[in-house]
Enzyme design. Structure first.
Site, short mmCIF file in Angstrom:
data_model
loop_
_atom_site.label_atom_id
_atom_site.label_comp_id
_atom_site.label_asym_id
_atom_site.label_seq_id
_atom_site.Cartn_x
_atom_site.Cartn_y
_atom_site.Cartn_z
N TYR A 281 0.81 -1.24 0.00
CA TYR A 281 0.00 0.00 0.00
C TYR A 281 0.84 1.29 0.00
CZ TYR A 281 -0.32 -0.16 5.29
OH TYR A 281 -0.09 -0.19 6.64
N GLU A 282 0.14 2.38 -0.20
CA GLU A 282 0.80 3.69 -0.37
C GLU A 282 1.74 3.66 -1.58
OE1 GLU A 282 -0.56 5.80 1.83
OE2 GLU A 282 0.38 7.39 0.67
#
Lengths: 592, 592
Positions: free
Chosen positions: B434-435
């Site tokens: 994620y990110e």
């Protein structure tokens, strides 16, 4: 939900174009012509794809339950097990005298890869049985064989291996399970064993436990250990089942993965057991089965990588995201499939080049097992002993890594249960641990195998690589992409061995601090070798213009990737090894 | 069950002896003397060790449930959240004008590491809020700030970031969520967002969603995107809560890990939203927060490694198995603790040397964020922009690897849920995704950051390393173990950059096929640099004879391990990079 397609084409390529099985003089191999192996692989593929794979997620979600001593396996497992039994798969490579099909271990390995890729937790039920069958076959008396093998090979009964206790796994000399001799020649077995895969379940009428225990009169440590057969239900003279033995499942382990397989605490409360093999030689009996069992775990490792890769590839071809940097590839869509992006391709090729190399390496190991067992080939026996810790340790480390890479290909979807990639990661993780942790494999390799036969076997390995390179030096196609990197990698391995020789004598820490890196270095050289062999075969078929030309081109390109991008890791491992015990042994335990 | 002990001593060492915070001219740093930071760290340690860590397993086992649109978090989460709120931790580095404590981002990072090590899934609730607070602080109008920030900073309300949609994650230009302008200046937001962490839960009175959507009149792709504030409950003029907005949680994701955090499908059905920042400049608004968010994820990666290492170490000191090869170490016991074995020590030192290096690297990054924000230091701003993808990508890849190594230290116990190591592995895994997946981080690094400011920032990095080496050349203690390997690694990084310059122009695939290896190469050089800086500080304290001498000796030995055993990976990464697009781009997608 993930899907599985058995790689029969790649298996056939390895069997016939690389290992040339039907041209081999190993007894039984002459029957393994292309049509025969194709037919076997196709049948196994059907079972794997249509029956086992759809149950993989079910097994993970439902797991096993223990109630009043009874272990229930996930929905559908029993029916699938019956199909496997009826197909004769459980005794595929077992002795025809006891109802087995007598196929080579190599064929069993190919079939097992499929079963494991499709459903690792499920396949462990028969996989563990297989280990127990081998133990009885090798060490049992004629009476024991006759009593237990037919039903086990048919799959009516299953088997287990009981080694670990709460306070000892690796260091089996510490076990406390006791065997008290009885007047009738049997023993009363008392103790607690943990992490017993398939220790209790509802798929077979009886379970035959093989149990390590200490009988009176043995020495300290591992010298006092013997191996015993402890059936769940006693077996009458006429072969019918008698009363329940004093062995029971005391609990199920809650684990990271392989939830469909029951990992049991097994309690032996004066259970009746029968000595198998020689008294106080139980460890030796275990060790004779270990090569096969460890190669089997190595196979599990890359098999999980194989199915994970397939699903990552499917996603990468479908998922539309971003545009290829040098020009749009899918002008009619809102974006290009992510397989156009260099970093996604790099990731996929890391997976693909490992899996295909690992398959060839494992098959080669299985062939050597056959040569040893069927032909009495001592050199093959030594070579596969040397390579067993590499097959187990390297293929499971890299197999797990491959599942992680495959999960990464899916981005956020890879983290969800829905897509199933995360299960491959969780299931693959155990392969680095059981059947001897990979750290233990590396100790076996450096501490025992390197020195075996006065170092002759490792020298034979180097000779084999050297000979291959020399014999093919005239093959210009092979030279730059394969032979040169292989030569370089092999030199790194020799240098590491030399370092151990020169520095390990005066201080064994210098060798042991580098054992893990040595195992990986060795693994890379083995994959470099089999990739070179596969490339040679592929180039030959390309030149002759026969067969699926795209397949051969792809094989060569995939191999080139391995040689260029993965094999150079040997230099890193060598550099670590050459730092020796320094920096590893200095710190006091209290200061970590 | 695993335990957690906050590494306050190591943090103090980095803050004061390496980064010299109280001697820095960054506004606010002068207040960060040893006693102050110790007091803050001690308080955060108490909360982490006694409140958050015991809930980590609970959160994993119970997960979150959705019923009639209401998400329930695991037992004890709400009470722990209230304690966190009351301690003022949520607004630790937020603007005092709106109720924050105004501490440096660096202090917040140190505290966050503890919270994440103790309970990553739990800490994400306030972590995500923090991102939303930053967005409103940076881009909100004075009215928006006054309306939302005080309650968010106090923790009465939480916040979320809504980017991903089912068909697009990385390629946000494809989003379909629509924003229709209303007469009163607000917008009706309609669309579906997925993977929204903490999108719905029962811990706060209101949830302030920040949502990317397309308003009419923007261009194609990312140019048409704007950012909107969409509160769960409308906020009245007097600050009280009004009616429920048309936003709801449509489902929870079932995931591999971070089960204690609710990962939501969020449906916007004509929900009222307010434009924040400039129209059609939503992507830019997102990007200004990205450095912080990505450094935060890098921190999560190594923080999971840190707690996993602690527990592996505890096991290695207790577990008795085998004997030290050169002589018994624990004659009174049945076996020696496994920490005596070279391969176990190697494994532990891989973990320890990474975690401590990563901590120093992340803290240094946080300090640069402070220099940029508090002092307007443009060079620090550029440097941290360059290093952000390295902090995120390298520290999460290696952090995950560290949890896997720690799990391996425990052998079979590591695979059981009982010991908890497997949860660290599952939780850490998301940080690589994620990110922005780590593949995307590497593209950001090679495709954007290397060339930024005409390459001046990467040159400034090389100069910094060179200057450090030059200034310390007279330090004989530092030279062999640290400066020489750092010089070698830095040369590998420069050679890789040179390769991209010379080959990436004519064919960008030559650069992009090496981006991932470049990110790792860069990460190693950064850890080599911070380890050299830490060793310098430790040697200085050893010489002066002040402080805990064993601590400094251990620091140096751990650093020597990193330089000898981990840093040489730079050569492998360089060799891969230098193979360029060859072998990566050849295969047709159909032939993979």
């Amino acid at each position: 939900m993930p899907t599985y397609t058995a790689p029969t084409k790649d298996m056939q390529f390895i069997l016939h174009e690389v290992l040339n099985v039907s041209g081999s003089d190993i007894p039984g191999y002459d029957e393994m012509d292309r049509d025969t192996t194709q037919a076997i692989l196709d049948e196994a593929a059907k079972l794997s794809e249509n029956v086992l794979a759809p149950l993989n997620k079910v097994g993970d979600e439902q797991g096993c339950t223990l109630e009043n001593g009874v272990v229930r396996t996930p929905e559908g497992f029993k029916a699938a097990y019956d199909q496997m039994r009826e197909g004769g798969w459980i005794g595929l490579d077992c002795d025809p005298e006891y109802g087995g099909q007598g196929m080579p271990y190599l064929m069993n390995s190919a079939v097992s890869e499929m079963f494991v890729s499709a459903n690792m937790a499920f396949n462990m039920y028969q996989g563990l049985s297989h280990g127990a069958i081998s133990a009885i076959q090798t060490h049992g008396s004629p009476e024991q064989k006759a009593k237990f093998l037919p039903n086990m090979i048919e799959g009516k009964w299953s088997g287990t291996m009981n080694l670990t206790e709460p306070h000892c796994g690796t260091d089996l000399g510490l076990i406390r399970t006791k065997a008290e001799p009885q007047d009738d020649g049997s023993y009363k077995i008392t103790g607690s064993k943990i992490w017993i895969s398939a220790g209790e379940h509802d798929m077979t009428d009886n379970i035959i436990h093989l149990v390590l225990a200490k009988a009176p009169g043995g020495g300290e440590g591992t010298k006092g250990i013997s191996l015993f057969i402890v059936p769940k239900f006693m077996v009458n003279e006429d072969g019918s089942l008698g009363e329940r033995n004093a062995v029971s499942c005391g609990g199920l382990e809650h684990k990271m993965g392989i939830n469909g397989n029951a990992t049991c605490v097994m309690n032996y409360d004066g259970a009746t057991g029968y000595l198998i093999g020689e008294m106080h030689k139980g460890m030796r009996a275990m060790f004779t089965m270990m090569n096969e069992a460890r190669i089997g775990v190595g196979l599990q490792g890359y098999a999980q990588g194989a199915v994970a890769y397939q699903n990552a590839l499917g996603f990468a071809r479908e998922r539309l995201q971003g545009r290829e940097v040098t020009g749009v590839k899918n002008p009619d869509g809102p974006a290009d499939p992510i397989i156009v992006h260099p970093d996604v391709r790099r990731n996929l090729l890391m997976q693909k080049s490992f899996v295909e190399g690992a398959r060839a390496f494992a098959f080669w190991g299985a062939q050597m097992i056959d040569a040893a067992h069927r032909k009495g080939d001592k050199e093959a026996d030594n070579m596969v002993s040397l390579l067993t810790p590499v097959i187990k340790g390297f293929l499971t480390d890299k197999g797990f890594e491959t599942t992680v890479l495959a999960q990464q290909t899916l981005g956020g979807s890879g983290f969800t249960k829905e897509w199933g990639l995360e299960q491959f990661v969780r299931d693959a993780r155990i392969t680095m641990i059981y059947e001897g942790t990979n750290g233990i494999q590396s100790l076996d390799l450096v501490g025992r195998k390197l020195a075996m036969n006065g170092g002759k076997t490792i020298m034979a390995f180097f000779d084999m690589v050297k000979t291959f390179i020399k014999e093919n030096e005239g093959n210009e196609a092979l030279k730059a992409g394969f032979l040169n990197p292989l030569k370089k990698a092999s030199k790194d391995l020799q240098a590491a061995g030399m370092y151990f020789m020169q520095n390990g004598m005066k201080n064994p820490h210098n060798a042991l601090a580098g054992s893990y890196d040595f195992m990986h270095l060795f693994g890379h050289v083995c994959l470099g070798l089999v990739w070179s062999q596969m490339a040679k075969a592929a180039y030959a078929s390309l030149e002759s213009g026969t067969g699926d030309q795209e397949f051969y081109k792809t094989k060569i390109e995939t191999g080139r990737f391995y040689m260029a991008r993965q094999l150079p890791a040997t230099a890193l491992h060598l550099s670590r090894i050459e730092t020796g015990a320094d920096t590893v042994m200095t710190l006091e335990a209290a200061n970590f």
